[in-house]
Design an enzyme around this catalytic site. Sequence first.
Site, PDB file in Angstrom:
ATOM      1  N   LYS A  54       0.609  -1.159  -0.200  1.00 64.48           N
ATOM      2  CA  LYS A  54      -0.062  -0.167   0.005  1.00 64.48           C
ATOM      3  C   LYS A  54       0.799   1.348  -0.001  1.00 64.48           C
ATOM      4  CE  LYS A  54      -4.104  -2.324   2.208  1.00 64.48           C
ATOM      5  NZ  LYS A  54      -4.845  -2.365   3.154  1.00 64.48           N
ATOM      6  N   GLN A  98      -4.445  -0.802   9.519  1.00 63.92           N
ATOM      7  CA  GLN A  98      -4.708  -2.189   9.164  1.00 63.92           C
ATOM      8  C   GLN A  98      -5.152  -3.355   9.952  1.00 63.92           C
ATOM      9  OE1 GLN A  98      -3.681  -3.013   5.987  1.00 63.92           O
ATOM     10  NE2 GLN A  98      -4.033  -5.204   6.313  1.00 63.92           N
ATOM     11  N   ASP A 121     -10.897   3.264   4.006  1.00 62.85           N
ATOM     12  CA  ASP A 121     -11.546   1.993   3.854  1.00 62.85           C
ATOM     13  C   ASP A 121     -12.860   1.767   3.751  1.00 62.85           C
ATOM     14  OD1 ASP A 121      -9.476  -0.056   3.887  1.00 62.85           O
ATOM     15  OD2 ASP A 121      -8.964   0.590   6.037  1.00 62.85           O
TER      16      ASP A 121
END
Length: 299
Positions: A54, A98, A121
């Site tokens: 990422k 995460q 997200d």
Amino acid sequence: MSAKIIDGKAFAANLTARIGEVVKDAMAAGAPQPGLAVVLVGNDAASEVYVRNKIRTTEASGMASIEHRLPASTSQDELLALIDTLNNDHAIDGILVQLPLPEQINADAVINAISPEKDVDGFHVVNVGRLWAGLPSLVPCTPYGSLLLLKDALGDLSGMNAVVVGRSNIVGKPMAQLLLSENCTVTIAHSRSKDLPAICREADIIVAAVGRPDMVKGDWIKPGAVVIDVGINRMESPERGEGKTRLTGDVDFNEAKEIASAITPVPGGVGPMTIACLLRNTLVAASRRQGFSLPKDMM
Ligand code: GUN
């Protein structure tokens, strides 16, 4: 018949390159550099790999990535304090924490502490509600990337029967809503569904997101259906040598490719799309916060 193999890696590379162009143009016109904060707590091996990818892709697209690594012993209050700082940092447009988090930390409390405008997200309850209400929102990356691949393969999805296998908040539920918004008739099936093979056999589109290696068999698939395999399961692979592993999806690829008209491979299918859509969400969040407009293909 042998299915078309959907090249998610190439699609994601094109999308990432396009995002890079848009970032460059926006900055040339005076917009600040979009910034993504990536927070990793602990040392989960898979998370390390995802986070590294990422960060690398974010930087390649011309956006700033700010990494925060915290020890596995971090308390929930410490993590919430960092989120608060990032929420108030004007240079940060997106915040990604995460998952999974260590067990002393409540993931819902952390996700819902992120400012919804920076929730790249799309996991915050405000973004979940906005998605289900048909309002503009930040949409979870894996389902959004899967939808882009489906539209590329099929064009208009209107009226198709779509079966989503899996009901997670990260993939199954938002995937179902995205397919509904494309006018599909959607079934959300899961491990407790009765006669899962029969449900799948009705599908023009199958999205498999259950986390069970090779679960969807060839004879579960209607001839000509399009199959999106979201699973990423790491399996021991002694045939490759001692201690070696390989990745496999939730679909029995070798069987399915003989029945489906198109299918995503694992790896190289949905995985790269998740990262490309994270960049797209960061760009969208930046444009909304910083007040610059985006070309139509990025909205
Ligand atoms: N862990 C597995 N998938 C994801 C994802 O899409 N976002 C975050 N933040 N963590 C994950």
